[in-house]
Design a protein around this motif. Structure first.
Motif, PDB file in Angstrom:
ATOM      1  N   VAL A  30     -47.555 -20.625  39.285  1.00  0.00           N
ATOM      2  CA  VAL A  30     -47.563 -21.748  40.203  1.00  0.00           C
ATOM      3  C   VAL A  30     -46.403 -22.683  39.872  1.00  0.00           C
ATOM      4  O   VAL A  30     -45.748 -23.218  40.750  1.00  0.00           O
ATOM      5  CB  VAL A  30     -48.901 -22.528  40.129  1.00  0.00           C
ATOM      6  N   SER A  33     -46.313 -27.749  36.957  1.00  0.00           N
ATOM      7  CA  SER A  33     -47.387 -28.644  37.387  1.00  0.00           C
ATOM      8  C   SER A  33     -47.759 -28.328  38.830  1.00  0.00           C
ATOM      9  O   SER A  33     -46.961 -27.768  39.584  1.00  0.00           O
ATOM     10  CB  SER A  33     -46.964 -30.111  37.246  1.00  0.00           C
ATOM     11  N   ALA A  34     -48.975 -28.706  39.185  1.00  0.00           N
ATOM     12  CA  ALA A  34     -49.463 -28.440  40.539  1.00  0.00           C
ATOM     13  C   ALA A  34     -48.807 -29.400  41.522  1.00  0.00           C
ATOM     14  O   ALA A  34     -48.345 -30.475  41.154  1.00  0.00           O
ATOM     15  CB  ALA A  34     -50.978 -28.606  40.581  1.00  0.00           C
ATOM     16  N   ASP A  38     -54.729 -30.197  46.369  1.00  0.00           N
ATOM     17  CA  ASP A  38     -55.619 -29.267  45.685  1.00  0.00           C
ATOM     18  C   ASP A  38     -55.439 -27.887  46.299  1.00  0.00           C
ATOM     19  O   ASP A  38     -55.168 -27.763  47.491  1.00  0.00           O
ATOM     20  CB  ASP A  38     -57.081 -29.684  45.864  1.00  0.00           C
ATOM     21  N   PHE A  70     -57.377 -19.972  38.837  1.00  0.00           N
ATOM     22  CA  PHE A  70     -56.186 -20.519  38.187  1.00  0.00           C
ATOM     23  C   PHE A  70     -56.383 -20.607  36.680  1.00  0.00           C
ATOM     24  O   PHE A  70     -57.502 -20.675  36.191  1.00  0.00           O
ATOM     25  CB  PHE A  70     -55.899 -21.921  38.739  1.00  0.00           C
ATOM     26  N   TRP A  72     -54.395 -22.574  33.115  1.00  0.00           N
ATOM     27  CA  TRP A  72     -53.360 -23.410  32.523  1.00  0.00           C
ATOM     28  C   TRP A  72     -53.838 -23.856  31.146  1.00  0.00           C
ATOM     29  O   TRP A  72     -54.979 -23.617  30.763  1.00  0.00           O
ATOM     30  CB  TRP A  72     -53.035 -24.609  33.409  1.00  0.00           C
ATOM     31  N   LEU A  86     -57.323 -25.572  41.631  1.00  0.00           N
ATOM     32  CA  LEU A  86     -56.258 -26.269  40.930  1.00  0.00           C
ATOM     33  C   LEU A  86     -56.139 -27.671  41.514  1.00  0.00           C
ATOM     34  O   LEU A  86     -55.674 -27.831  42.643  1.00  0.00           O
ATOM     35  CB  LEU A  86     -54.940 -25.505  41.095  1.00  0.00           C
ATOM     36  N   THR A  90     -52.104 -31.353  38.490  1.00  0.00           N
ATOM     37  CA  THR A  90     -52.439 -30.771  37.194  1.00  0.00           C
ATOM     38  C   THR A  90     -51.162 -30.317  36.498  1.00  0.00           C
ATOM     39  O   THR A  90     -50.273 -29.741  37.119  1.00  0.00           O
ATOM     40  CB  THR A  90     -53.384 -29.567  37.371  1.00  0.00           C
TER      41      THR A  90
END
Length: 192
Positions: A30, A33-34, A38, A70, A72, A86, A90
């Motif tokens: 991904v 960071s997200a 969401d 997901f 992390w 996610l 994040t």
């Protein structure tokens, strides 16, 4: 009769050609960071330039598949974290967030419609609404087939039929239907 709207996003059911869904998932990065939204279990996602993933919501998006989970590293505890969804923003202590994705271009999915669809809608294309809206208790996408967007023009999904389950039929208030992704990345010649 499916008279209650209880969205659950896109959930894999089979592989076109009659094969059952094997549950196979592939892992994609991904990013560090997200993004700003969401991403839930059942949201369609796309690969963007640079190789990272984002929500796919436009008819012109080349969808890579459907998110199923997901992973992390929590920046505070430094422990690996697995989740059905996610949360926006994040970050990962190791700068790597991964998504588990149903990415077979022949996969079909079930999704709840937000209104009645009929036999005349079979084979038409539809948009999805509520992509990126997640039920945080379960991590499930709240995406639904937007019945009012039926068209022969390119959209995110194509209606294949009604999902064969008790008390579910075309003409119900919120039927559960089977769809396929219209513009899957692996069936398109152009990049992204």
């Amino acid at each position: 009769m499916t008279a209650t709207k209880r969205p659950f996003g896109l959930q894999p059911v089979r592989i076109r050609g009659g094969a059952p869904n094997s549950g196979a998932l592939n892992t994609y990065r991904v990013g560090a960071s997200a993004g700003p939204s969401d991403i839930g279990d059942g949201d369609p996602i796309k690969q963007v330039p640079g190789g990272t993933l984002a929500l796919a919501s436009a008819a012109t998006d080349y969808v890579i598949g459907v998110a199923k989970g997901f992973k992390w590293v929590d920046p505070v505890t430094k422990r690996p974290t697995w989740s059905n969804y996610l949360p926006a923003g994040t970050s990962s202590a190791d700068s790597n967030i991964y998504a588990y994705v149903v990415d077979d271009d022949r996969a079909t999915f079930i999704v709840q419609a937000d209104a009645t669809v009929s036999a005349g809608d079979l084979g038409l294309n539809f948009e999805l609404s509520a992509i990126g809206s997640v039920n945080a208790s379960f991590g499930k996408s709240q995406a639904v087939l937007k019945a009012s967007t039926r068209t022969t023009a390119t959209k995110l999904v194509r209606l294949l039929g009604i999902h064969d389950t008790p008390d579910n039929a075309l003409g119900d208030a919120f039927p559960i239907v089977e769809v396929r992704i219209v513009q899957h990345r692996d069936t398109q010649a152009s990049a992204f």
